[in-house]
Design a protein around this motif. Structure first.
Motif: not given
Ligand code: GLU
Length: 380
Positions: A294, A314-315, A317, A331, A345, A349, A352
């Motif tokens: 963010n 936020v995410d 990938i 973002e 990862s 997740r 986060s």
């Protein structure tokens, strides 16, 4: 910066582009390549260390095999294999006249991306220079994996052209100066081949986004263009190296440069002194994973040099392991930094968006508060 000060260097990487190594007929530009060798030999005899990054293998191979294009699978690789040995025969003959030993080094992305290979390559290159050898480096196009798009979908590879390769070699060896020789005089305010009003820029004090925006795409034959040259200049100046982009078609250009002629665009080192580890994180590794953060986290990383905490994520990938380098993006998807992750990862997740105090609850263990520690982040 005064030319004299700019040229007060010991270790020099010289990149010779495809278009300066071959003539209009696509054949090797014999007199030019031998004049480069003559000039470089003078530098070596005067006590400088020179590393050559050469293009031209694919082009010469294509000519030898009488091919119109190299688009079909495996053709470029085959041309490189044919052209590389031709190319080396000219260097071997030319430097042989001056009694200077040379070494052929063919590299792929993984030679930079895998840290143990990177460190071992550095030791070897330093040893060669100590022995008075001129290393002649090219991308190992015959085995290079960048062509295998399926496997590498979405991956940012450490280099795919010789401009970036020469910057990585300069960084790895702490070179004082990188000279990029192509068929253009240097940097202009716009493309001089299309715009007669284009003004020449003789000195760049910082490779800003505005300067990067002046970059154009490759000329025919080569893979790099002004864009990749500016990216190369950015990396080298950030660790304290100098860069000169000059026209390799000017006869005896290297000697002219070192005799003080005002040729090319000089890129002046910044005060950043980017450490070896940060250079490797920011530029030398292949990157697949991405962490989207963010605006608060972006600001903390860019403007306050803070670590990346899970709360700002936020995410996530793609998949990555602990210790791998990932892209840090805002973002809007713009990559603004790279960093080496403390958690894989899957763990990222699970944590986060949460406060670092909750890592223990979420994972059942906690090794770090930060997902990426500040010392392992390189701003781009
Ligand atoms: N490695 C390629 C060759 O030898 C050139 C790559 C480039 O143009 O950047 O032909």
């Amino acid at each position: 910066m005064l030319r004299e000060e700019f040229l007060n260097v010991k270790r020099i990487v010289i990149k010779l582009g495809t278009n300066v190594l071959r003539n209009e007929e696509g054949e090797v530009a014999l007199s030019r390549i031998y004049s480069f060798i003559e000039d470089i030999s003078k530098l070596v005899k005067s006590g400088k260390e020179v590393i050559v990054v050469t293009s031209g293998a694919v082009g010469l191979g294509k000519k030898k095999l009488n091919l119109e294009t190299t688009n079909e699978d495996g053709v470029k690789q085959a041309c490189a294999a044919v052209g590389q040995s031709r190319l080396m025969s000219f260097y071997e003959n030319g430097f042989g006249v001056f009694d200077i030993p040379i070494a052929q080094i063919l590299l792929t992305e993984d030679d930079f991306s895998l840290r143990h290979r990177y460190l071992s390559l550095r030791t070897t290159l330093n040893k060669l220079l100590e022995f008075g050898v001129v290393p002649i480096i090219n991308q190992n196009d015959t085995v290079s994996t960048i062509e295998l798009h399926d496997i590498l979908a979405g991956m940012k590879v450490s280099f795919s052209d010789n401009d970036k390769l020469s910057a990585l070699v300069s960084s790895e060896l702490d070179a004082d100066l990188l000279i990029l020789l192509s068929d253009i005089n240097g940097l202009y305010t716009s493309n001089p081949k299309e715009n007669s009003d284009a003004e020449f820029i003789s000195e760049v004090t910082e490779v800003t986004d505005e300067i990067l925006a002046l970059g154009t795409d490759p000329s025919e034959g080569g893979r790099g263009g002004m864009k990749t040259k500016l990216e190369a200049a950015k990396l080298v100046t950030r660790f304290g190296g100098k860069v000169l982009i000059a026209n390799g078609k000017i006869p005896y250009v290297i000697s002219k440069i070192f005799s003080g002629e005002n040729l090319g665009t000089m890129f002046i080192p910044t005060n950043e002194n980017l450490s070896g580890k940060k250079r490797w994180i920011g530029y030398a590794t292949n990157v697949l994973g991405k962490i989207i953060v963010n605006s608060g986290a972006k600001d903390a990383i860019l403007n306050q040099s803070k670590s990346l905490l899970p709360i700002g994520i936020v995410d996530i990938i793609n998949d990555f392991k602990q210790g791998e380098v990932v892209s840090i993006c805002d973002e809007e998807g713009k990559e603004f930094a790279r960093g080496m992750v403390n958690y894989d990862s899957e763990e990222c997740r699970r944590i986060s968006g949460s406060h670092s105090d909750n890592i223990l609850d979420a994972l059942g263990y906690k090794n770090y508060d930060a997902v990426i520690t500040r010392d392992n982040i390189t701003h781009l």
